[in-house]
Design a protein around this motif. Structure first.
Motif, PDB file in Angstrom:
ATOM      1  N   ALA A 200       3.226  15.131 -11.905  1.00 35.47           N
ATOM      2  CA  ALA A 200       2.919  14.418 -10.850  1.00 35.47           C
ATOM      3  C   ALA A 200       2.424  13.082 -11.156  1.00 35.47           C
ATOM      4  CB  ALA A 200       1.715  15.032 -10.666  1.00 35.47           C
ATOM      5  N   ARG A 201       2.165  13.031 -11.812  1.00 33.24           N
ATOM      6  CA  ARG A 201       1.799  11.230 -12.419  1.00 33.24           C
ATOM      7  C   ARG A 201       3.479  10.681 -12.207  1.00 33.24           C
ATOM      8  NH1 ARG A 201      -1.785   9.770 -17.398  1.00 33.24           N
ATOM      9  NH2 ARG A 201      -0.755   7.879 -16.754  1.00 33.24           N
ATOM     10  N   THR A 202       3.994  11.201 -12.714  1.00 35.34           N
ATOM     11  CA  THR A 202       5.623  10.852 -13.102  1.00 35.34           C
ATOM     12  C   THR A 202       6.065  10.454 -11.525  1.00 35.34           C
ATOM     13  OG1 THR A 202       6.255  11.162 -15.017  1.00 35.34           O
ATOM     14  CG2 THR A 202       8.129  10.208 -13.896  1.00 35.34           C
ATOM     15  N   LEU A 203       6.124  11.279 -10.700  1.00 33.60           N
ATOM     16  CA  LEU A 203       6.644  11.650  -9.538  1.00 33.60           C
ATOM     17  C   LEU A 203       5.705  10.361  -8.776  1.00 33.60           C
ATOM     18  CD1 LEU A 203       8.694  12.577  -7.460  1.00 33.60           C
ATOM     19  CD2 LEU A 203       7.284  14.649  -7.006  1.00 33.60           C
ATOM     20  N   GLY A 204       4.862  10.837  -8.310  1.00 31.35           N
ATOM     21  CA  GLY A 204       3.455  10.164  -7.668  1.00 31.35           C
ATOM     22  C   GLY A 204       3.926   8.684  -8.092  1.00 31.35           C
ATOM     23  N   ALA A 205       3.818   8.046  -8.958  1.00 32.98           N
ATOM     24  CA  ALA A 205       4.128   6.795  -9.669  1.00 32.98           C
ATOM     25  C   ALA A 205       5.780   5.605  -8.975  1.00 32.98           C
ATOM     26  CB  ALA A 205       3.846   6.644 -10.709  1.00 32.98           C
ATOM     27  N   SER A 206       6.768   7.498  -8.831  1.00 28.65           N
ATOM     28  CA  SER A 206       7.909   6.535  -8.617  1.00 28.65           C
ATOM     29  C   SER A 206       7.468   6.551  -6.804  1.00 28.65           C
ATOM     30  CB  SER A 206       8.908   7.798  -9.062  1.00 28.65           C
ATOM     31  OG  SER A 206       9.496   7.593 -10.443  1.00 28.65           O
ATOM     32  N   ILE A 207       7.192   7.503  -6.515  1.00 35.18           N
ATOM     33  CA  ILE A 207       7.178   7.427  -4.848  1.00 35.18           C
ATOM     34  C   ILE A 207       6.050   5.557  -4.304  1.00 35.18           C
ATOM     35  CG2 ILE A 207       6.178   8.011  -3.408  1.00 35.18           C
ATOM     36  CD1 ILE A 207       5.895  11.031  -4.599  1.00 35.18           C
ATOM     37  N   ASN A 208       5.471   5.788  -5.010  1.00 34.40           N
ATOM     38  CA  ASN A 208       3.962   5.005  -4.609  1.00 34.40           C
ATOM     39  C   ASN A 208       5.217   3.115  -5.080  1.00 34.40           C
ATOM     40  OD1 ASN A 208       2.310   6.274  -3.509  1.00 34.40           O
ATOM     41  ND2 ASN A 208       1.059   6.053  -5.487  1.00 34.40           N
ATOM     42  N   GLU A 209       6.060   3.530  -5.896  1.00 33.45           N
ATOM     43  CA  GLU A 209       6.790   2.160  -6.414  1.00 33.45           C
ATOM     44  C   GLU A 209       8.298   2.096  -5.207  1.00 33.45           C
ATOM     45  OE1 GLU A 209       7.985  -1.192  -8.358  1.00 33.45           O
ATOM     46  OE2 GLU A 209       6.055   0.186  -8.043  1.00 33.45           O
ATOM     47  N   ALA A 210       8.421   3.145  -4.899  1.00 35.43           N
ATOM     48  CA  ALA A 210       9.394   2.615  -3.711  1.00 35.43           C
ATOM     49  C   ALA A 210       9.177   2.425  -2.477  1.00 35.43           C
ATOM     50  CB  ALA A 210      10.068   4.404  -3.961  1.00 35.43           C
ATOM     51  N   ILE A 211       7.376   3.097  -1.642  1.00 37.42           N
ATOM     52  CA  ILE A 211       6.649   2.124  -0.974  1.00 37.42           C
ATOM     53  C   ILE A 211       6.617   1.076  -0.766  1.00 37.42           C
ATOM     54  CG2 ILE A 211       4.940   2.894   0.473  1.00 37.42           C
ATOM     55  CD1 ILE A 211       4.720   5.706  -0.461  1.00 37.42           C
ATOM     56  N   ARG A 212       6.234   0.848  -2.806  1.00 31.61           N
ATOM     57  CA  ARG A 212       5.494  -0.975  -1.990  1.00 31.61           C
ATOM     58  C   ARG A 212       6.661  -1.149  -2.194  1.00 31.61           C
ATOM     59  NH1 ARG A 212       0.583  -2.441  -4.217  1.00 31.61           N
ATOM     60  NH2 ARG A 212       0.284  -0.377  -5.084  1.00 31.61           N
ATOM     61  N   LEU A 213       8.160  -1.187  -3.192  1.00 30.88           N
ATOM     62  CA  LEU A 213       8.757  -2.386  -2.301  1.00 30.88           C
ATOM     63  C   LEU A 213       9.395  -2.494  -1.387  1.00 30.88           C
ATOM     64  CD1 LEU A 213      11.054  -4.005  -4.231  1.00 30.88           C
ATOM     65  CD2 LEU A 213      12.539  -1.479  -5.188  1.00 30.88           C
ATOM     66  N   ARG A 214       9.400  -1.185  -0.702  1.00 30.33           N
ATOM     67  CA  ARG A 214       9.615  -1.383   0.714  1.00 30.33           C
ATOM     68  C   ARG A 214       9.553  -2.175   1.501  1.00 30.33           C
ATOM     69  NH1 ARG A 214       7.506   2.942   4.825  1.00 30.33           N
ATOM     70  NH2 ARG A 214       9.128   2.251   6.976  1.00 30.33           N
ATOM     71  N   PHE A 215       8.311  -2.705   1.107  1.00 30.79           N
ATOM     72  CA  PHE A 215       6.764  -2.944   2.141  1.00 30.79           C
ATOM     73  C   PHE A 215       7.034  -5.074   1.303  1.00 30.79           C
ATOM     74  CE2 PHE A 215       4.676   0.284   3.924  1.00 30.79           C
ATOM     75  CZ  PHE A 215       4.738   0.066   5.077  1.00 30.79           C
ATOM     76  N   GLU A 216       7.638  -4.960   0.161  1.00 34.97           N
ATOM     77  CA  GLU A 216       7.773  -6.326  -0.705  1.00 34.97           C
ATOM     78  C   GLU A 216       9.490  -6.247   0.130  1.00 34.97           C
ATOM     79  OE1 GLU A 216       7.444  -5.630  -3.890  1.00 34.97           O
ATOM     80  OE2 GLU A 216       5.389  -5.514  -4.472  1.00 34.97           O
ATOM     81  N   ASN A 217      10.327  -5.756   0.523  1.00 38.65           N
ATOM     82  CA  ASN A 217      11.507  -5.811   0.855  1.00 38.65           C
ATOM     83  C   ASN A 217      11.831  -6.230   2.265  1.00 38.65           C
ATOM     84  OD1 ASN A 217      13.102  -5.774  -1.484  1.00 38.65           O
ATOM     85  ND2 ASN A 217      13.495  -3.505  -1.100  1.00 38.65           N
ATOM     86  N   LEU A 218      10.548  -5.421   2.818  1.00 37.73           N
ATOM     87  CA  LEU A 218      10.225  -5.785   5.079  1.00 37.73           C
ATOM     88  C   LEU A 218       9.234  -7.298   4.851  1.00 37.73           C
ATOM     89  CD1 LEU A 218       9.091  -2.129   6.107  1.00 37.73           C
ATOM     90  CD2 LEU A 218      11.533  -3.507   5.708  1.00 37.73           C
ATOM     91  N   ASP A 219       8.725  -7.429   3.562  1.00 35.86           N
ATOM     92  CA  ASP A 219       7.843  -8.737   3.642  1.00 35.86           C
ATOM     93  C   ASP A 219       8.934  -9.825   3.775  1.00 35.86           C
ATOM     94  OD1 ASP A 219       5.574 -10.850   4.201  1.00 35.86           O
ATOM     95  OD2 ASP A 219       5.720 -10.878   2.037  1.00 35.86           O
ATOM     96  N   LEU A 220       9.589 -10.093   2.309  1.00 31.27           N
ATOM     97  CA  LEU A 220      10.645 -10.750   1.786  1.00 31.27           C
ATOM     98  C   LEU A 220      11.641 -11.107   3.375  1.00 31.27           C
ATOM     99  CD1 LEU A 220      12.083 -12.661   0.101  1.00 31.27           C
ATOM    100  CD2 LEU A 220      12.947 -10.951  -1.075  1.00 31.27           C
ATOM    101  N   VAL A 221      11.892  -9.587   4.119  1.00 31.03           N
ATOM    102  CA  VAL A 221      13.103 -10.011   5.066  1.00 31.03           C
ATOM    103  C   VAL A 221      12.565 -10.632   6.088  1.00 31.03           C
ATOM    104  CG1 VAL A 221      14.373  -8.421   6.452  1.00 31.03           C
ATOM    105  CG2 VAL A 221      14.277  -7.739   4.575  1.00 31.03           C
ATOM    106  N   GLU A 222      11.269 -10.791   6.572  1.00 32.69           N
ATOM    107  CA  GLU A 222      10.662 -11.422   7.627  1.00 32.69           C
ATOM    108  C   GLU A 222      10.154 -12.786   7.467  1.00 32.69           C
ATOM    109  OE1 GLU A 222       8.950 -11.790  10.984  1.00 32.69           O
ATOM    110  OE2 GLU A 222       9.652  -9.981  10.013  1.00 32.69           O
ATOM    111  N   ARG A 223      10.156 -13.399   5.993  1.00 30.56           N
ATOM    112  CA  ARG A 223      10.339 -14.537   5.159  1.00 30.56           C
ATOM    113  C   ARG A 223      11.473 -15.116   5.780  1.00 30.56           C
ATOM    114  NH1 ARG A 223       6.967 -12.406   0.783  1.00 30.56           N
ATOM    115  NH2 ARG A 223       8.447 -13.393  -0.657  1.00 30.56           N
ATOM    116  N   LEU A 224      11.922 -14.309   4.903  1.00 34.48           N
ATOM    117  CA  LEU A 224      13.754 -15.135   4.914  1.00 34.48           C
ATOM    118  C   LEU A 224      13.835 -15.740   6.895  1.00 34.48           C
ATOM    119  CD1 LEU A 224      15.948 -13.608   2.640  1.00 34.48           C
ATOM    120  CD2 LEU A 224      15.112 -15.692   2.307  1.00 34.48           C
ATOM    121  N   LYS A 225      13.781 -14.396   7.666  1.00 36.77           N
ATOM    122  CA  LYS A 225      13.437 -14.345   8.982  1.00 36.77           C
ATOM    123  C   LYS A 225      13.193 -15.857   9.513  1.00 36.77           C
ATOM    124  CE  LYS A 225      15.192  -9.958  10.491  1.00 36.77           C
ATOM    125  NZ  LYS A 225      14.430  -8.703  10.841  1.00 36.77           N
ATOM    126  N   THR A 226      11.788 -15.684   8.932  1.00 38.90           N
ATOM    127  CA  THR A 226      10.424 -16.765   9.563  1.00 38.90           C
ATOM    128  C   THR A 226      11.613 -18.490   9.120  1.00 38.90           C
ATOM    129  OG1 THR A 226       9.201 -15.638   9.742  1.00 38.90           O
ATOM    130  CG2 THR A 226       8.459 -18.025   9.419  1.00 38.90           C
TER     131      THR A 226
END
Length: 608
Positions: A200-226
């Motif tokens: 559960a720890r390993t899977l949870g870390a992977s899921i959380n990393e994917a969620i965080r990376l998604r928002f970082e990518n979205l934030d990066l895309v938004e910054r690039l758009k701006t």
């Protein structure tokens, strides 16, 4: 909202989406367990006697129906509350501040659910319980554990909230049963839960990393758009500013050229008058001031012609010495006025370039060197380099700092002239020189240091040496030839220029008539002119090319014509150049105007 806040909201949302559908599964599993323990309670199972080896019947333990029903409804209440709360939170929505309270409520409800599942083991299992019921219960609990790993591991507290109390109660029950089988089951249960927790720890870390990376990518895309929007807005603003600058320069140049043109013509006419020495000196000073104004306006014109793309280099082999001598004759007096030594090193080089454009480049370089040199002098030299030549302009002036070596080639950029002294030019000379150099596929380089002077090097192609005639300075004619009563029609909407042009042309022997517009020229009852001298920009949106075409149609003859313009707008220059009619640029010097008139009347003018 920060990335961390969005991350916390998203991971809780993921859990709530699973929980809102958990009630139905809880109903089915709880109903199955109640049915199994109810029908297995007090039932008889067959076994083999350890003493006789005969098959015998053994009655299983009785399970309290009341306890089962209480457990059943308690589990449904807890599971239902979880599902209802999850649906409500998803429908209502929640912010970053609501995440922590909702998580605490969920952990508490999961602990209650885990406690209830552990209590079922105490209610239904002892050493006389049906092995099938025990196996089914343990299998369902293991499946529930695996399901929790998959759905709730991204918030580890929710996983441990249900598994910890359930495991503790199950292990405690198995240990209290006086049977090695159940005691071993307690140990295996602990090992199983520990293994599941690690997963559960390993899977949870992977899921959380994917969620965080998604928002970082979205934030990066938004910054690039701006940044892209800001860059686009800045580029549009710069382009608009550049267009505004060009329009302003064109309008200002046109409006300034009109009175300067009239002044030049009037001063030329005045020069024919009888005057004493003091008046002659005053006239010479006025002509010098007018020439200075004309020079600055012509610098603007050169730059505008480059922007308009109407300058087409026509390279050919020619002797460089004649050009260098001409520049020395014209620019050495400027150096003499400042007490500078102007030297030209003689050369026998034959270069391939456009003579007129190369002269403009060198004139700008030499004039710039004189302008920024206070002591010492200026040297112009040429030397062979491979198949070509390097034309070098040395000075002992103020020098240029390394961080300014590119900036000085920008238009209107000047060193050491914060007061914008007009005697130091407009800051377009080097910009024009570089653009012309690029247009002719030459190369221009600079070496300079503050306080140590500068050297500009222009690389040009070479050619076989040509025989050259002796070089003589051509003196300006003391008087201009009479044009012999030629009929000239002048069309210009500026009254002062019409008056000055009439006086000048009449002094040259012409029969001159003027008009302010095409309509006025057409309304005149007069013989066909022998030459039309027309301003390019006329009233009511007409232009000189249209006026000349109309007059030629009116008189049924291909009347020789000249266009004169004070416009420096690139679009206007392209239009005028495309008309095919010889074009003069205001302010036109009297000598240049006379030569153009003679050439046109004699049929020897060239297009452009």
């Amino acid at each position: 909202m920060s990335i961390e806040d969005r991350f916390q909201i998203e991971r809780l949302t993921l859990v709530l989406r699973h929980l809102r559908h958990a009630f139905g599964m809880s109903v089915m599993v709880a109903s199955l367990m109640v049915a199994v323990f109810y029908f297995a309670s007090g039932s008889v199972v067959s076994a083999v006697s350890a003493l006789s080896g005969e098959r015998i019947g053994i009655r299983t333990s009785a399970v309290s129906t009341t306890a089962l029903l209480v457990w059943f409804f308690a589990l449904l209440a807890v599971s239902g509350a979880q599902s209802w709360g999850a649906r409500r939170a998803l429908k209502k929505g929640f912010g970053a501040a609501d995440v922590a309270p909702i998580r605490r409520q969920l952990v508490l409800s999961r602990c209650l659910e885990g406690t209830l599942w552990g209590a079922l083991i105490w209610i239904g299992i002892d050493q006389h319980t049906s092995p099938g019921a025990t196996a089914l219960l343990m299998g369902l609990l293991a499946s529930s554990n695996a399901d929790s790993v998959a759905k709730y591991s991204n918030i580890l507290g929710l996983y441990t909230g249900i598994m910890l109390p359930m495991t503790v109660l199950a292990v405690a029950r198995f240990i209290t049963i006086d049977d090695l089988y159940y005691q071993m089951m307690a140990g295996f249960s602990v090992l199983f839960v520990i293994a599941q927790y690690m997963q559960a720890r390993t899977l949870g870390a992977s899921i959380n990393e994917a969620i965080r990376l998604r928002f970082e990518n979205l934030d990066l895309v938004e910054r690039l758009k701006t940044e892209t929007r800001e860059a686009s807005a800045a580029r549009e603003a710069a382009e608009q500013a550049d267009e505004d600058k060009s329009r302003f320069l064109a309008a200002a140049s046109h409006d300034l050229r009109q009175p300067v043109q009239a002044l030049n013509l009037l001063l030329e006419t005045l020069s024919w008058s009888e005057m004493d020495e003091r008046q002659r000196r005053t006239l010479d000073s006025a002509r010098a001031a007018s020439a200075s104004s004309s020079e600055m306006l012509n610098t603007l014109l050169d730059f505008s012609r480059l922007e308009a793309g109407v300058i087409e280099p026509q390279p050919r082999p020619f002797s460089l010495q004649r050009l260098l001598h001409k520049l020395e004759m014209e620019l050495a007096p400027l150096a003499d006025e400042k007490g500078l030594l102007y030297r030209t090193r003689d050369t026998e080089a034959t270069v391939v370039s456009d003579p007129a454009l190369l002269e403009l480049i060198l004139r700008n370089l030499v004039a710039n060197a004189i302008r920024y040199t206070d002591r010492g002098g200026v040297l112009v030299a040429c030397r062979r380099r491979g198949a070509g030549y390097l034309i070098e302009v040395y000075d002992t002036g103020i020098g240029i700092a390394p961080d300014q070596h590119r900036a000085i080639f920008r238009e209107f950029h000047q060193l050491g002239n914060p007061e914008r002294d007009r005697r130091k030019g407009l800051g377009l000379g080097l910009a024009t020189a570089e653009r012309l150099t690029t247009a002719m596929n030459h190369s221009l380089t600079l070496r300079s240091a503050p306080g140590r002077g500068s050297v500009f090097r222009l690389r040009v192609a070479g050619a076989e040496r040509q025989a050259t005639s002796s070089i003589r300075a051509s003196a300006a004619p003391s008087s201009l030839p009479n044009l012999g009563q030629r009929r000239v029609l002048v069309i210009d909407d500026d009254e002062t220029i019409r008056h000055a042009m009439r006086m000048l042309l009449t002094g040259w022997g012409c029969e001159c008539r003027t008009a302010a517009s095409l309509e006025e020229a057409l309304d005149q009852d007069a013989a066909a002119p022998e030459l039309i001298l027309c301003d390019y920009r006329l009233r009511d949106g007409h232009n000189g090319a249209e006026a000349i075409a109309s007059l030629r149609g009116r008189f049924g003859a291909d009347i020789p014509a000249l266009l004169v313009t004070g416009d420096t707008a690139p679009s206007r220059l392209r239009e005028a150049s495309a008309s095919g009619i010889p074009l003069l640029h205001k302010p036109v010097a009297a000598l240049a105007l006379h030569q153009a008139l003679m050439a046109t009347l004699d049929g020897t003018s060239e297009r452009g």
